[in-house]
Design a protein around this motif. Structure first.
Motif, PDB file in Angstrom:
ATOM      1  N   GLY A 130       0.594  -1.381   0.415  1.00  0.00           N
ATOM      2  CA  GLY A 130      -0.056  -0.002  -0.037  1.00  0.00           C
ATOM      3  C   GLY A 130       0.547   1.221   0.170  1.00  0.00           C
ATOM      4  O   GLY A 130       0.626   2.415   0.167  1.00  0.00           O
ATOM      5  N   LYS A 131       2.326   1.271  -0.516  1.00  0.00           N
ATOM      6  CA  LYS A 131       2.757   2.032  -0.249  1.00  0.00           C
ATOM      7  C   LYS A 131       2.988   3.333  -1.797  1.00  0.00           C
ATOM      8  O   LYS A 131       1.891   2.349  -3.224  1.00  0.00           O
ATOM      9  CB  LYS A 131       3.829   2.206  -0.153  1.00  0.00           C
ATOM     10  CG  LYS A 131       4.879   1.072   1.184  1.00  0.00           C
ATOM     11  CD  LYS A 131       4.308   1.885   1.962  1.00  0.00           C
ATOM     12  CE  LYS A 131       5.346   0.924   3.368  1.00  0.00           C
ATOM     13  NZ  LYS A 131       4.204   2.155   4.710  1.00  0.00           N
ATOM     14  N   TYR A 132       3.513   3.871  -1.671  1.00  0.00           N
ATOM     15  CA  TYR A 132       2.946   5.258  -3.252  1.00  0.00           C
ATOM     16  C   TYR A 132       3.762   4.766  -3.773  1.00  0.00           C
ATOM     17  O   TYR A 132       5.257   4.163  -3.960  1.00  0.00           O
ATOM     18  CB  TYR A 132       3.565   6.501  -2.466  1.00  0.00           C
ATOM     19  CG  TYR A 132       2.270   6.786  -1.910  1.00  0.00           C
ATOM     20  CD1 TYR A 132       1.205   7.510  -2.762  1.00  0.00           C
ATOM     21  CD2 TYR A 132       2.449   7.570  -0.181  1.00  0.00           C
ATOM     22  CE1 TYR A 132       0.114   8.083  -1.781  1.00  0.00           C
ATOM     23  CE2 TYR A 132       1.376   7.474   0.234  1.00  0.00           C
ATOM     24  CZ  TYR A 132       0.003   8.552  -0.579  1.00  0.00           C
ATOM     25  OH  TYR A 132      -0.700   8.960   0.584  1.00  0.00           O
ATOM     26  N   LEU A 133       3.132   4.985  -5.213  1.00  0.00           N
ATOM     27  CA  LEU A 133       5.266   4.800  -6.709  1.00  0.00           C
ATOM     28  C   LEU A 133       5.228   5.884  -7.420  1.00  0.00           C
ATOM     29  O   LEU A 133       4.699   7.088  -6.971  1.00  0.00           O
ATOM     30  CB  LEU A 133       3.714   4.021  -7.409  1.00  0.00           C
ATOM     31  CG  LEU A 133       3.307   2.975  -6.911  1.00  0.00           C
ATOM     32  CD1 LEU A 133       2.128   2.123  -7.976  1.00  0.00           C
ATOM     33  CD2 LEU A 133       4.142   1.930  -6.632  1.00  0.00           C
ATOM     34  N   TYR A 134       6.851   6.210  -7.446  1.00  0.00           N
ATOM     35  CA  TYR A 134       7.321   7.100  -7.682  1.00  0.00           C
ATOM     36  C   TYR A 134       7.796   7.369  -9.160  1.00  0.00           C
ATOM     37  O   TYR A 134       7.658   7.783  -9.846  1.00  0.00           O
ATOM     38  CB  TYR A 134       8.170   7.562  -6.224  1.00  0.00           C
ATOM     39  CG  TYR A 134       7.909   7.935  -5.266  1.00  0.00           C
ATOM     40  CD1 TYR A 134       7.144   9.671  -4.869  1.00  0.00           C
ATOM     41  CD2 TYR A 134       7.288   6.581  -4.507  1.00  0.00           C
ATOM     42  CE1 TYR A 134       6.681   9.654  -3.161  1.00  0.00           C
ATOM     43  CE2 TYR A 134       7.323   7.493  -2.808  1.00  0.00           C
ATOM     44  CZ  TYR A 134       6.781   9.094  -2.593  1.00  0.00           C
ATOM     45  OH  TYR A 134       6.169   9.546  -1.373  1.00  0.00           O
ATOM     46  N   ARG A 135       8.447   5.573  -9.081  1.00  0.00           N
ATOM     47  CA  ARG A 135       9.444   5.275 -10.618  1.00  0.00           C
ATOM     48  C   ARG A 135       9.552   4.060 -10.607  1.00  0.00           C
ATOM     49  O   ARG A 135       9.529   2.848  -9.797  1.00  0.00           O
ATOM     50  CB  ARG A 135      10.512   5.600  -9.669  1.00  0.00           C
ATOM     51  CG  ARG A 135      11.627   5.692 -11.295  1.00  0.00           C
ATOM     52  CD  ARG A 135      12.799   6.759 -10.981  1.00  0.00           C
ATOM     53  NE  ARG A 135      13.420   5.341  -9.611  1.00  0.00           N
ATOM     54  CZ  ARG A 135      14.777   5.241  -9.697  1.00  0.00           C
ATOM     55  NH1 ARG A 135      15.456   6.815 -10.113  1.00  0.00           N
ATOM     56  NH2 ARG A 135      15.174   4.447  -7.707  1.00  0.00           N
ATOM     57  N   LEU A 136       8.673   4.028 -11.578  1.00  0.00           N
ATOM     58  CA  LEU A 136       8.297   2.846 -12.517  1.00  0.00           C
ATOM     59  C   LEU A 136       8.871   2.748 -13.844  1.00  0.00           C
ATOM     60  O   LEU A 136       9.009   3.507 -14.958  1.00  0.00           O
ATOM     61  CB  LEU A 136       6.983   2.229 -12.544  1.00  0.00           C
ATOM     62  CG  LEU A 136       6.569   2.563 -11.391  1.00  0.00           C
ATOM     63  CD1 LEU A 136       4.470   2.481 -11.923  1.00  0.00           C
ATOM     64  CD2 LEU A 136       6.457   1.195 -10.242  1.00  0.00           C
ATOM     65  N   TYR A 137       9.263   1.281 -13.782  1.00  0.00           N
ATOM     66  CA  TYR A 137       9.599   1.212 -16.134  1.00  0.00           C
ATOM     67  C   TYR A 137       8.499  -0.215 -16.534  1.00  0.00           C
ATOM     68  O   TYR A 137       8.557  -0.700 -15.283  1.00  0.00           O
ATOM     69  CB  TYR A 137      11.211   0.173 -15.548  1.00  0.00           C
ATOM     70  CG  TYR A 137      12.837   1.953 -15.472  1.00  0.00           C
ATOM     71  CD1 TYR A 137      12.972   2.640 -15.672  1.00  0.00           C
ATOM     72  CD2 TYR A 137      13.172   1.739 -13.772  1.00  0.00           C
ATOM     73  CE1 TYR A 137      13.909   3.476 -15.658  1.00  0.00           C
ATOM     74  CE2 TYR A 137      14.257   3.060 -13.404  1.00  0.00           C
ATOM     75  CZ  TYR A 137      14.648   3.408 -14.320  1.00  0.00           C
ATOM     76  OH  TYR A 137      14.827   4.465 -14.011  1.00  0.00           O
ATOM     77  N   LEU A 138       9.201  -0.067 -17.450  1.00  0.00           N
ATOM     78  CA  LEU A 138       8.166  -0.897 -18.189  1.00  0.00           C
ATOM     79  C   LEU A 138       9.070  -1.408 -19.238  1.00  0.00           C
ATOM     80  O   LEU A 138       9.396   0.019 -20.051  1.00  0.00           O
ATOM     81  CB  LEU A 138       6.459  -0.160 -18.841  1.00  0.00           C
ATOM     82  CG  LEU A 138       6.013  -1.514 -19.448  1.00  0.00           C
ATOM     83  CD1 LEU A 138       5.614  -2.328 -18.645  1.00  0.00           C
ATOM     84  CD2 LEU A 138       4.668  -0.456 -19.968  1.00  0.00           C
ATOM     85  N   GLU A 139       9.433  -2.670 -19.524  1.00  0.00           N
ATOM     86  CA  GLU A 139      10.138  -3.016 -20.858  1.00  0.00           C
ATOM     87  C   GLU A 139       9.642  -4.275 -21.747  1.00  0.00           C
ATOM     88  O   GLU A 139       8.829  -5.376 -20.860  1.00  0.00           O
ATOM     89  CB  GLU A 139      11.145  -3.271 -20.213  1.00  0.00           C
ATOM     90  CG  GLU A 139      12.138  -3.543 -21.636  1.00  0.00           C
ATOM     91  CD  GLU A 139      13.911  -3.576 -20.452  1.00  0.00           C
ATOM     92  OE1 GLU A 139      14.680  -2.884 -20.844  1.00  0.00           O
ATOM     93  OE2 GLU A 139      14.253  -4.561 -20.458  1.00  0.00           O
ATOM     94  N   ASP A 140       8.920  -4.081 -22.782  1.00  0.00           N
ATOM     95  CA  ASP A 140       8.864  -5.067 -23.561  1.00  0.00           C
ATOM     96  C   ASP A 140      10.206  -6.537 -23.864  1.00  0.00           C
ATOM     97  O   ASP A 140      11.226  -5.631 -23.819  1.00  0.00           O
ATOM     98  CB  ASP A 140       7.339  -5.076 -24.759  1.00  0.00           C
ATOM     99  CG  ASP A 140       8.435  -4.228 -26.025  1.00  0.00           C
ATOM    100  OD1 ASP A 140      10.228  -4.274 -26.109  1.00  0.00           O
ATOM    101  OD2 ASP A 140       8.055  -4.251 -26.936  1.00  0.00           O
TER     102      ASP A 140
END
Length: 146
Positions: A53-63
């Motif tokens: 339940g923490k906040y999201l600050y930085r994500l990477y999406l890669e195929d």
């Protein structure tokens, strides 16, 4: 005599306070380190959430095939969210590719495997989840990722 009692008083106060202060700092460190970057991905809504339940600050999406990659990061001075949808990313976030080109939305391609990495809480391990898209480019199933 008064000076001696004053010194004894402060030695006793420091002796009693120091273990309490060390305990408080130790508990703060333990509670700070008590969560990870692990994430969940809901196939139906294409939504990423933190498992705790923490906040999201930085994500990477890669195929896995063309090497398309997106970096989703919180805009400076904006409020982080607890969930991020890949179909309509919150305007508090910036989406860029590996060339630093900005995008307004993420396009998922058909029949591809994607990997999402959560880098929101830097000192933690990376939380990763993988999924496959169907022939229309919609998330179809979660894949095991090691």
């Amino acid at each position: 005599m008064k000076k001696f009692l004053n010194i004894v008083y402060w030695i006793v106060m420091i002796g009693v306070s120091l273990p309490i202060l060390i305990f408080i700092v130790f508990m703060g460190v333990i509670s700070y380190c008590n969560y990870s970057n692990e994430i969940d991905f809901d196939i139906k809504s294409a939504t990423i959430t933190h498992k705790e339940g923490k906040y999201l600050y930085r994500l990477y999406l890669e195929d896995d095939s063309l090497g398309d990659s997106y970096h989703i990061k919180l805009k400076e001075g904006h409020e982080a969210a607890k969930k991020i949808s890949l179909t309509s990313v919150d305007t508090n976030y910036i989406i860029t590719d590996w060339r630093e080109e900005q995008f307004s939305k993420i396009t998922l391609h058909p029949n591809r495997m994607y990997r999402i990495e959560n880098h929101s809480h830097g000192s933690r391990g990376i939380g990763t989840v993988a999924f496959m898209t169907d022939s229309l480019g919609k998330p179809a199933c979660i894949m095991p990722y090691e």
